[in-house]
Design an enzyme around this catalytic site. Sequence first.
Site, mmCIF file in Angstrom:
data_model
loop_
_atom_site.group_PDB
_atom_site.id
_atom_site.type_symbol
_atom_site.label_atom_id
_atom_site.label_comp_id
_atom_site.label_asym_id
_atom_site.label_seq_id
_atom_site.Cartn_x
_atom_site.Cartn_y
_atom_site.Cartn_z
ATOM 1 N N ARG A 58 35.733 21.521 16.831
ATOM 2 C CA ARG A 58 36.535 20.282 16.925
ATOM 3 C C ARG A 58 37.900 20.583 16.329
ATOM 4 O O ARG A 58 37.999 20.893 15.144
ATOM 5 C CB ARG A 58 35.822 19.166 16.152
ATOM 6 C CG ARG A 58 36.548 17.827 16.156
ATOM 7 C CD ARG A 58 35.755 16.787 15.353
ATOM 8 N NE ARG A 58 36.432 15.506 15.330
ATOM 9 C CZ ARG A 58 37.387 15.172 14.459
ATOM 10 N NH1 ARG A 58 37.768 16.025 13.531
ATOM 11 N NH2 ARG A 58 37.949 13.990 14.516
ATOM 12 N N LYS A 73 41.918 21.263 7.707
ATOM 13 C CA LYS A 73 41.303 20.613 6.542
ATOM 14 C C LYS A 73 41.776 21.208 5.223
ATOM 15 O O LYS A 73 42.296 22.315 5.161
ATOM 16 C CB LYS A 73 39.775 20.649 6.674
ATOM 17 C CG LYS A 73 39.310 19.571 7.649
ATOM 18 C CD LYS A 73 37.825 19.447 7.750
ATOM 19 C CE LYS A 73 37.476 18.310 8.738
ATOM 20 N NZ LYS A 73 36.044 18.300 9.048
HETATM 21 C C1 8Y4 Z 1 44.069 16.917 8.519
HETATM 22 C C2 8Y4 Z 1 43.603 16.263 9.607
HETATM 23 C C3 8Y4 Z 1 43.244 17.092 7.433
HETATM 24 C C4 8Y4 Z 1 42.330 15.798 9.640
HETATM 25 C C5 8Y4 Z 1 41.961 16.598 7.460
HETATM 26 C C6 8Y4 Z 1 41.502 15.964 8.571
HETATM 27 C C7 8Y4 Z 1 34.763 16.035 11.523
HETATM 28 C C8 8Y4 Z 1 34.475 14.969 12.382
HETATM 29 C C9 8Y4 Z 1 36.218 14.498 11.197
HETATM 30 C C10 8Y4 Z 1 33.919 17.175 11.544
HETATM 31 C C11 8Y4 Z 1 32.653 16.048 13.260
HETATM 32 C C12 8Y4 Z 1 39.390 15.342 9.592
HETATM 33 C C13 8Y4 Z 1 35.463 12.715 12.815
HETATM 34 C C14 8Y4 Z 1 38.189 14.583 9.231
HETATM 35 N N1 8Y4 Z 1 35.869 15.731 10.801
HETATM 36 N N2 8Y4 Z 1 33.437 14.968 13.242
HETATM 37 N N3 8Y4 Z 1 35.399 14.004 12.156
HETATM 38 N N4 8Y4 Z 1 32.874 17.127 12.436
HETATM 39 N N5 8Y4 Z 1 31.603 16.112 14.087
HETATM 40 N N6 8Y4 Z 1 40.227 15.470 8.550
HETATM 41 O O1 8Y4 Z 1 34.055 18.146 10.804
HETATM 42 O O2 8Y4 Z 1 39.600 15.767 10.684
HETATM 43 S S1 8Y4 Z 1 37.570 13.593 10.566
#
Ligand code: 8Y4
Length: 301
Positions: free
Chosen positions: A265, A231
Site C-alpha cells: 500500500r 511512515k
Molecule cells: C505519512 C502518510 C505518514 C501516511 C504516515 C501515514 C495502513 C492502512 C494506513 C497499513 C493497511 C498512514 C489505512 C496510515 N496504514 N491500511 N492504512 N495497512 N491495510 N500513515 O499499513 O498511511 S493509514
Amino acid sequence: MSVVARHADWPHWRTSRFLLDLSRPLVMGIVNVTPDSFSDGGRHAGTAAALAHCEQLLAEGADILDVGGESTRPGSPAVPLEEELARVVPVVREAVRLGAPISVDTYKPEVMRAVLDAGADIINDIWALRQPGAAQTVAGHPRCGVCLMHMHRDPQTMQQLPMQGDAVAEVLSFLERSAQDLQALGVEKTRIVLDAGIGFGKTVAQNFALLARQAQLKSLDYPWLAGWSRKSSLGAVTGLPVDQRLGASVAAAVLAVDRGARIVRVHDVRDTAAALQVWQAMQREAPPAAAADQAPAAGPA
Ligand code: 8Y4
C-alpha cells in the site's frame, strides 16, 4: 501441464468483482478523500480531485485503489459517520467504473455497507473488523475481499503506549484469531488478506522486527499486505521529513515484497511499480520453486 498446475497453486485474492492473481506483487495506491480546505469548491471539488487522483494512480500502474475518507495518522481526530459517508461514497460510485479493484479504508460498518452497495471490491480495516457489526457486514456480502490489519490500542493513544515485548508473536496470534473468527461467520479464506499494521502502536524497532521476521508471519497461510509508505519509522532511520521519504518508502516496499508480502500500500505508485519490476526481473531468473520445477519428472518406481 505443469504450468497449469503451478498456476493453480498461486494464491489469489477473491474480491467483489475481481479474482486477483497474487503471483506477482500488486501495488495498492492510496487515495485520500479529505475536504479541500484550500478551495471553496465544496463537496463536488473534493470528489473530482479524488477521482483525478484515482486516474493518475492507475496511469502510474496501480493494481488496486484504496480510498479513505478519514486520516488515520496517529493522533488524528475521528471523522463523524455522515461526513465519512459524504466524502467516500460519491468517489466509490465513480471509481468503480475505472476498471480496477476499489478498496475502501474504513472501520465503520455503515460505511462498509454503503460502499459495498456502491460496488466496492475490498474492505481495508485498520481495526480488523472489531467494531460492532463490521464482521457481520463483510460476512453478509457474497464475496468482497477484506484486509485485516493489526493495530495496538487505537489511533489516538497508540503512540503514547506502544506494544511491549514480541510484536511478531502478538501480531501473529491476533491476526490468526481474527481470520478464523471471520471464517466462522462464513467468509471464505480466499477473501482474506492479513497486514501487520506497520506504525500502528509499534516502536521503530518492532516495525523493523516485523519486516525482518516477515517470513514468520507467512507461517500463517494467507497473503500479506504491507504498508510502509512515508511512515515515521522511515523518518526515524533516515532523519527525513514525510515529503522526502520516497527512496526509503520504495526500499521498504521492495524489502517487504522480497520477504513475502503480496500487496504493498503506497502513495508513490510509479516509483514503487518500477522498483517491483526490477524485483520481478530478478525473481524470474530465480523462482523459489526452481529446484522442484527443474527436477526431472519422477519415473515409475
Ligand atoms: C505519512 C502518510 C505518514 C501516511 C504516515 C501515514 C495502513 C492502512 C494506513 C497499513 C493497511 C498512514 C489505512 C496510515 N496504514 N491500511 N492504512 N495497512 N491495510 N500513515 O499499513 O498511511 S493509514
